[in-house]
Design an enzyme around this catalytic site. Structure first.
Site, PDB file in Angstrom:
ATOM      1  N   HIS A   1       0.807  -1.299   0.260  1.00 22.22           N
ATOM      2  CA  HIS A   1       0.267  -0.071  -0.030  1.00 22.22           C
ATOM      3  C   HIS A   1       0.883   1.652  -0.132  1.00 22.22           C
ATOM      4  O   HIS A   1       0.176   2.588  -0.129  1.00 22.22           O
ATOM      5  CB  HIS A   1      -1.074  -0.087   1.223  1.00 22.22           C
ATOM      6  CG  HIS A   1      -2.056  -1.109   0.989  1.00 22.22           C
ATOM      7  ND1 HIS A   1      -2.932  -1.600   2.207  1.00 22.22           N
ATOM      8  CD2 HIS A   1      -2.319  -1.434   0.363  1.00 22.22           C
ATOM      9  CE1 HIS A   1      -3.641  -2.467   1.546  1.00 22.22           C
ATOM     10  NE2 HIS A   1      -3.779  -2.384   0.418  1.00 22.22           N
TER      11      HIS A   1
ATOM     12  N   HIS B   1      -3.933  -6.199 -10.088  1.00 20.29           N
ATOM     13  CA  HIS B   1      -2.892  -5.915 -10.400  1.00 20.29           C
ATOM     14  C   HIS B   1      -2.059  -5.861 -11.825  1.00 20.29           C
ATOM     15  O   HIS B   1      -1.352  -5.050 -11.883  1.00 20.29           O
ATOM     16  CB  HIS B   1      -2.095  -6.388  -9.148  1.00 20.29           C
ATOM     17  CG  HIS B   1      -2.890  -5.676  -8.248  1.00 20.29           C
ATOM     18  ND1 HIS B   1      -2.767  -4.522  -6.952  1.00 20.29           N
ATOM     19  CD2 HIS B   1      -4.212  -6.325  -6.632  1.00 20.29           C
ATOM     20  CE1 HIS B   1      -2.952  -3.751  -6.532  1.00 20.29           C
ATOM     21  NE2 HIS B   1      -3.775  -5.250  -6.746  1.00 20.29           N
TER      22      HIS B   1
END
Length: 410
Positions: free
Chosen positions: A251, A383
Site C-alpha cells: 500500500h 494488479h
C-alpha cells in the site's frame, strides 16, 4: 544503459504479457452474469460464489482489453457487467451486495463496503469508455450511491462499511478502501470530465500526506469513527487479506503511484507535497520490505519499527512496485527508480510469472515457493494487467481514458 521504459522492445514485451494475462481469464465471465474467482489454471472456482470486487475488476480489465483491441475482451466485460446490473445489485435497498453465495443468494451478512463500491465505480467508468452496453447507466447509479452512502464530505474521506439495509454505518474507517476510492474517483473524473471527483480524490490524498509525515512513511491502515489510528487492530490476524495488522508494504507503493497520478490529474492545482510524499512512501516501503530476509521479494507487512511480520510475498505488491518505480522515474528523472523497475520485473519474471499454467502466482512464501494461505488460486488479473499498462501511458489520465484516447504506447 537506457531505462527499460524507453526501449521499444520492452514495451513490446509488456504488451505481450498483457495479452497473455488476458488470455488466462477467458473463462472468467459466468453465464448468469458476474465473474468467477479463478483457480491456478484459470478455471472458475464456483465454490466461492460470485464476488462484487472480483466481478468489477474483471469488467475493468476486459474493458481495457476491449479498448486495446484484444479480441474477446468485449464479451467478457459485458458478461461480468451483467452481474453488477443483475444478481449482485440490491434492487430493494440500492447498492451492491458483497457477493452471491455458491447457491446464488446474496451474502447479506457481509454488508456493503466502500471497497466493493469503489471497484464498481472503476468498472463502470472503464466500461463506459469502452462502450459496453449498460455501463453508463451503471455509472450513473454507482456515483449516486457512492456519494450518498460512502463519501463523507465533512471529513473529506470515505466511510468503510454499512449493513445491507443502509441502517447502520460501521465505526471502522480504513485507508485501503479510501485508496481504491482515489483510483476510482480519478477514473470517474476522466470518464465524465467532472473536476469534483478529482477534488475528492485530492482531499483523501491530503490525509495520506499527513499520515506519512507523522509516521515516518509507515501508513496506519485502521481507524475509528473519528479517524484516530488503531495500530494494534488484527495483531492476532496479521495476514488478513483486506485488514492486515501493521504497515502494508504494497500500500505504501500503491499510494506513491496514486499520489503522482493525482498530481498529474490536478495539474497546476496540485500540491507540491504529493510528489514529496510519494518519494517518502516509496523509500520507506523499499527499505522495510524488499529482500529483508535474504531472498528477493517484498514482505507483506511490517511492525511499526519496520520489522517484518508476514514474510510471504504477494504478487500484487510486486505489481504495484513496478508501477510506482516507473511513475517516480518519470516524475523525477532519477536513475535509481529505473534501476529498481528493471530489477523488480526480473523478479516478476523469475518467480511470479507462471508460464506453464498462466497468469502470476498470487502468493509465495519467504523462500519464493508457491503458497496459498492468503490467496489460493489466481483470483483475478487486476494488479498484473495494470502493471503491464502503467509504464506505457502518461501519468495523468486513467488507464481507460488513456486507452480510449490512443495514448498507450505499444
Amino acid at each position: 544503459m537506457r531505462p527499460w521504459q524507453t526501449l521499444p522492445t520492452h514495451r513490446t514485451w509488456l504488451d505481450g504479457e498483457c495479452r497473455r494475462l488476458l488470455g488466462f481469464g477467458r473463462h472468467a465471465a459466468l453465464a448468469d452474469g458476474g465473474a468467477a474467482y479463478l483457480d491456478d489454471d484459470g478455471v472458475p472456482d464456483l465454490s466461492r460464489g460470485v464476488q462484487t470486487w472480483i466481478t468489477a475488476r474483471t469488467v475493468h480489465v476486459y474493458s481495457l482489453g476491449a479498448l486495446l483491441g484484444v479480441p474477446g475482451s468485449t464479451e467478457i466485460a459485458a458478461g461480468a457487467l451483467a452481474g453488477l446490473t443483475g444478481g449482485l445489485r440490491d434492487a430493494e435497498s440500492g447498492g451492491w451486495h458483497h457477493a452471491l453465495t455458491a447457491q446464488g443468494a446474496p451474502d447479506v451478512a457481509a454488508g456493503k463496503s466502500c471497497y466493493d463500491h469503489a471497484f464498481v465505480l472503476l468498472a463502470a467508468s472503464s466500461a463506459t469508455l469502452a462502450g459496453i452496453p449498460g455501463a453508463r447507466d451503471l455509472l450513473d447509479e454507482a456515483t449516486g450511491v457512492f456519494l450518498e452512502r460512502f463519501w463523507d464530505d465533512k471529513a473529506g474521506r470515505c466511510v468503510d462499511e454499512w449493513d445491507t439495509s443502509w441502517s447502520v454505518v460501521d465505526p471502522y474507517r480504513g485507508l485501503n478502501a479510501n485508496m481504491h476510492a482515489v483510483e476510482a474517483m480519478l477514473a470517474v473524473a476522466d470518464c465524465l470530465d467532472d473536476e469534483a471527483w478529482r477534488d475528492r480524490a485530492a482531499r483523501i490524498c491530503e490525509l495520506v500526506v499527513v499520515l506519512a509525515e507523522e509516521n515516518d512513511g509507515r501508513l496506519p491502515e485502521h481507524f475509528d469513527a473519528d479517524w484516530i489510528p488503531q495500530p494494534e487492530l488484527n495483531r492476532d490476524r496479521p495476514d488478513d487479506p483486506f485488514k492486515p495488522y501493521g504497515a502494508t508494504i504494497g500500500h505504501g507503493l500503491e499510494w506513491a503511484r496514486l499520489l503522482l497520478q493525482t498530481e498529474a490529474s490536478l495539474g497546476e492545482r496540485a500540491s507540491s507535497s504529493l510528489a514529496t510524499t510519494a518519494s517518502i512512501l516509496f523509500d520507506r516501503a523499499v527499505e522495510d520490505g524488499w529482500a529483508r530476509d535474504g531472498a528477493p521479494g517484498f514482505v507483506y507487512t511490517t511492525d511499526w519499527d519496520g520489522s517484518p511480520v508476514v514474510r510471504d510475498r504477494m504478487h500484487w505488491v510486486a505489481a504495484e512496485a513496478v508501477g510506482a518505480a516507473d511513475a517516480l522515474h518519470r516524475r523525477t528523472g532519477e536513475a535509481r527508480f529505473a534501476d529498481l523497475y528493471a530489477a523488480w520485473w526480473d523478479y516478476v519474471a523469475t518467480y511470479l510469472m507462471d508460464v506453464d499454467r498462466g497468469s502470476w502466482r498470487h502468493q509465495l512464501d519467504e523462500f519464493n515457493s508457491p503458497a496459498d494461505g492468503v490467496w489460493p488460486g489466481k483470483p483475478d488479473l487486476y494488479h498484473a494487467v495494470q502493471a503491464t499498462l502503467l509504464p506505457r501511458v502518461p501519468l495523468g489520465p486513467s488507464l481507460a481514458r488513456a486507452a480510449r484516447d490512443g495514448l498507450v504506447v505499444a
